[in-house]
Design an enzyme around this catalytic site. Structure first.
Site, PDB file in Angstrom:
ATOM      1  CE  LYS A  67      41.943  -9.428  84.501  1.00  0.00           C
ATOM      2  NZ  LYS A  67      40.560  -9.920  84.495  1.00  0.00           N
ATOM      3  CD  GLU A  95      40.362   6.237  87.923  1.00  0.00           C
ATOM      4  OE1 GLU A  95      41.030   5.493  87.162  1.00  0.00           O
ATOM      5  OE2 GLU A  95      39.173   6.522  87.697  1.00  0.00           O
ATOM      6  N   GLY A 147      37.914  -8.480  87.821  1.00  0.00           N
ATOM      7  CA  GLY A 147      38.273  -7.570  88.917  1.00  0.00           C
ATOM      8  C   GLY A 147      37.354  -7.702  90.122  1.00  0.00           C
ATOM      9  NE  ARG A 148      31.447  -7.673  87.620  1.00  0.00           N
ATOM     10  CZ  ARG A 148      31.888  -7.441  86.392  1.00  0.00           C
ATOM     11  NH1 ARG A 148      32.919  -6.635  86.201  1.00  0.00           N
ATOM     12  NH2 ARG A 148      31.317  -8.009  85.348  1.00  0.00           N
ATOM     13  CD  GLU A 158      32.180  -3.060  86.961  1.00  0.00           C
ATOM     14  OE1 GLU A 158      32.375  -1.838  86.807  1.00  0.00           O
ATOM     15  OE2 GLU A 158      33.023  -3.806  87.490  1.00  0.00           O
ATOM     16  CG  HIS A 195      18.205   5.778 114.622  1.00  0.00           C
ATOM     17  ND1 HIS A 195      17.517   6.301 115.690  1.00  0.00           N
ATOM     18  CD2 HIS A 195      18.527   4.515 114.961  1.00  0.00           C
ATOM     19  CE1 HIS A 195      17.443   5.396 116.656  1.00  0.00           C
ATOM     20  NE2 HIS A 195      18.046   4.295 116.236  1.00  0.00           N
ATOM     21  CE  LYS A 212      37.382   2.424  82.728  1.00  0.00           C
ATOM     22  NZ  LYS A 212      38.045   1.137  82.557  1.00  0.00           N
TER      23      LYS A 212
HETATM   24  C1  G6Q Z   1      35.771  -5.019  87.811  1.00  0.00           C
HETATM   25  C2  G6Q Z   1      36.123  -4.051  86.812  1.00  0.00           C
HETATM   26  C3  G6Q Z   1      36.803  -2.813  87.347  1.00  0.00           C
HETATM   27  C4  G6Q Z   1      38.298  -2.973  87.580  1.00  0.00           C
HETATM   28  C5  G6Q Z   1      38.919  -1.593  87.811  1.00  0.00           C
HETATM   29  C6  G6Q Z   1      40.398  -1.663  88.089  1.00  0.00           C
HETATM   30  O1  G6Q Z   1      35.316  -6.115  87.565  1.00  0.00           O
HETATM   31  O2  G6Q Z   1      36.841  -4.653  85.814  1.00  0.00           O
HETATM   32  O3  G6Q Z   1      36.202  -2.319  88.522  1.00  0.00           O
HETATM   33  O4  G6Q Z   1      38.546  -3.813  88.651  1.00  0.00           O
HETATM   34  O5  G6Q Z   1      38.684  -0.784  86.709  1.00  0.00           O
HETATM   35  O6  G6Q Z   1      41.069  -2.268  87.032  1.00  0.00           O
HETATM   36  P1  G6Q Z   1      42.580  -2.671  87.129  1.00  0.00           P
HETATM   37  O7  G6Q Z   1      42.709  -3.719  88.196  1.00  0.00           O
HETATM   38  O8  G6Q Z   1      42.945  -3.192  85.782  1.00  0.00           O
HETATM   39  O9  G6Q Z   1      43.338  -1.439  87.512  1.00  0.00           O
END
Ligand code: G6Q
Length: 542
Positions: A211, A217, A268-269, A355, A386, A501
């Site tokens: 986003k 990463e 994002g989530r 989160e 188990h 971070k």
């Molecule tokens: C979710 C967070 C987080 C995010 C990641 C990836 O709600 O905001 O998990 O989705 O850090 O972010 P980008 O999509 O910006 O790479």
């Protein structure tokens, strides 16, 4: 109605429920679980049943939880959210200050969606995706050798990985022939190397999902993948797709075959039903099944508008969770699917819940006087029996459980052994666990006694398919935001991930400093960080 947005402990129902929690319903007493109770405590909506006779609630507690939900204005706030109110906000402090409109991405079936502008944007992206998928399926869009694309590597992390990955695994049985999706999320080079060595890049698309377009990463793994494509003599611009926010650094048509957008009003989530999940799920399942998945989510979103918790699965889960967390004082929640395709679903919910609701201040920035989100964990099916169920049954802490199961298997391939199918064995185990946790069993041998009185509920649907998966995803999304409204917290930001971070970048600067300058003095710049790197033996490697 203007929702109260009062803190939970200031709502009139709070003290009443505190009083009731002094003597909660005892599931282990001889007459506790009756056939009448089993029949009465079922909530049915959107193709799901929630069986909650094995929670520590009676009708009086349910009534009080209903009052508490009403007093908090949780459902009114849910409706405001769907209508486009700025719900991602902390009053009086710097914050994201955004609308929260993931539900708009699946409100595409209504003639009059709750937030028309956002739903229109979703429709436009879906039309672009449909066009792209049609080109792939009809053979109009192929690789440079005229061959079809068979594989897609998804590069993304957190919200740009967990939900889409969980849903892909859940629905992989519905994939189109010759379509596979792989995932690289971690910055661990071994993660990427494993996939890049096992696929034919010539027939592979790479979907870069971010986003913000700035995530370390994801950008690192994208470069790693581009280098692998270059080594194979391929033009990565003809293989790479981007899913990103408008105006992000990833928006660059020269580098991508196609670009799809998500918007800042989708967290994002909560983004699985946006283009974040759509591109890879559409590639795997085809457009029709992906739309069916959205239809299931939309159906549950509508059910979540019902103010009656006995008829609204998401509100019921939310309020039972609050009963267990705030009134019975239970710290964790196990989500245990009896369905192997849901193997990554708990991991997604762990992010979505922890989160969102792992917060210590109200929407006014005040320190909270009560607990919020629990620790969410779990693993699928009988495997867990188990492994960690010993603690669930006889450990010194009580862990509420949400079981998830389906009456029919997904693929219908089963075997009868001793006159029962594997699916019957699976679901019998699920139901037996809920009973065992509730009733317990006396035994003169203390090591073999089960105290019981441990709460759980059971989420059931006919079969795990695109529609029910959409419903299950939306059920938990709605549960989580409804709980956040009752707790009067902002469930839509994630400031708590920032500090780590920042410090990781500070430590990385020492590596680059040492590589650039022999006289680099990291100790002076950051004594603690530098000493930690030294103790960890990392400075020797630079
Ligand atoms: C979710 C967070 C987080 C995010 C990641 C990836 O709600 O905001 O998990 O989705 O850090 O972010 P980008 O999509 O910006 O790479």
């Amino acid at each position: 109605m203007n929702p109260s947005r009062r803190n939970l402990n200031l709502l009139p129902g709070y003290s009443k429920l505190m009083e009731m929690a002094r003597q909660p319903f005892d599931l282990s007493s001889p007459d506790a679980l009756t056939t009448e109770r089993l029949a009465a405590q079922v909530c049915r909506a959107a193709g799901f049943e929630i069986l909650y006779a094995t929670e520590r609630v009676d009708q009086a507690v349910l009534d009080a939880l209903q009052s508490l939900a009403d007093e908090s204005g949780a459902v009114e706030q849910f409706l405001m959210m769907k209508g486009g109110a700025i719900m991602n906000r902390i009053e009086g402090f710097a914050c994201e200050n955004r609308q929260v409109l993931h539900t708009a991405t699946r409100d595409i079936f209504a003639a009059a969606p709750r937030q028309p502008a956002a739903t229109e944007q979703a429709r436009q992206e879906l039309a672009k995706l449909d066009q792209f998928l049609t080109e792939l399926e009809s053979g109009v869009l192929t690789n440079q050798a005229g061959e079809p694309f068979t594989d897609l590597i998804n590069i993304g992390i957190g919200g740009s990985d967990l939900g889409p990955r969980a849903v892909y695994h859940a629905l992989a049985a519905y994939s189109l022939p010759n379509r596979r999706v792989h995932f690289i999320s971690n910055v661990d080079p071994d993660d990427a190397a494993q996939f890049l060595s096992g696929i034919d890049p010539a027939r592979t698309l790479v979907n870069v999902v971010s986003k913000s377009g700035t995530t370390l990463e994801t950008l690192t793994n994208e470069e790693l993948a581009r280098a692998a494509f270059a080594r194979a003599g391929l033009d990565s611009a003809r293989h790479f797709l981007a899913v990103t926010g408008k105006g992000s650094p990833l928006e660059n048509p020269d580098r991508y075959l196609r670009t799809f957008y998500m918007y800042d009003y989708i967290g994002g989530r909560y983004s699985t039903t946006s283009m974040v999940g759509a591109v890879l799920l559409g590639f795997a399942l085809g457009n029709t099944r992906f739309i069916e998945f959205l239809r299931g989510a939309n159906c549950m979103d509508q059910a979540a508008e019902n103010r009656n918790l006995r008829e609204n699965p998401a509100l019921l889960l939310a309020m039972l969770g609050i009963w267990n967390r705030n009134f019975l004082g239970l710290d964790t929640l196990a989500i245990l699917p009896y369905s192997q395709p849901l193997c990554r679903f708990t991991a997604h919910l762990q992010q979505c819940d922890m989160e969102s609701n792992g917060k210590s201040v109200t929407r006014l920035g005040e320190t909270l006087a009560y607990k919020t989100g629990p620790i969410v964990w779990g693993e699928p099916g009988t495997n867990g029996q188990h492994a960690f169920y010993q603690l669930l049954h006889q450990g010194t802490i009580t862990v509420p459980v949400e079981f998830i199961g389906f009456r029919e298997s997904q693929q219908g391939q089963d075997i009868q052994i001793n006159r029962t199918s594997s699916q019957e064995k699976l679901i019998a185990n699920l139901l037996a666990q809920a009973l065992a946790l509730a009733t317990g069993q006396e035994n003169p041998n203390p090591n073999r006694a089960f105290a019981g009185n441990r709460p759980s509920l059971i989420i059931l649907a006919d079969r795990l398919d695109p529609f029910s998966m959409g419903g299950l995803l939306a059920l938990y999304e709605a549960k989580i935001v409804l709980q956040g409204f009752v707790w009067n917290i902002n469930s839509f930001d994630q400031e708590g991930v920032q500090l780590g971070k920042v410090l990781a970048n500070r430590l990385l600067n020492h590596f680059s400093g040492l590589k650039q300058d022999k006289n680099y003095n990291g100790k002076a710049k950051d004594p603690l960080g530098y000493a930690l790197l030294s103790e960890a033996g990392m400075l020797k490697l630079s």
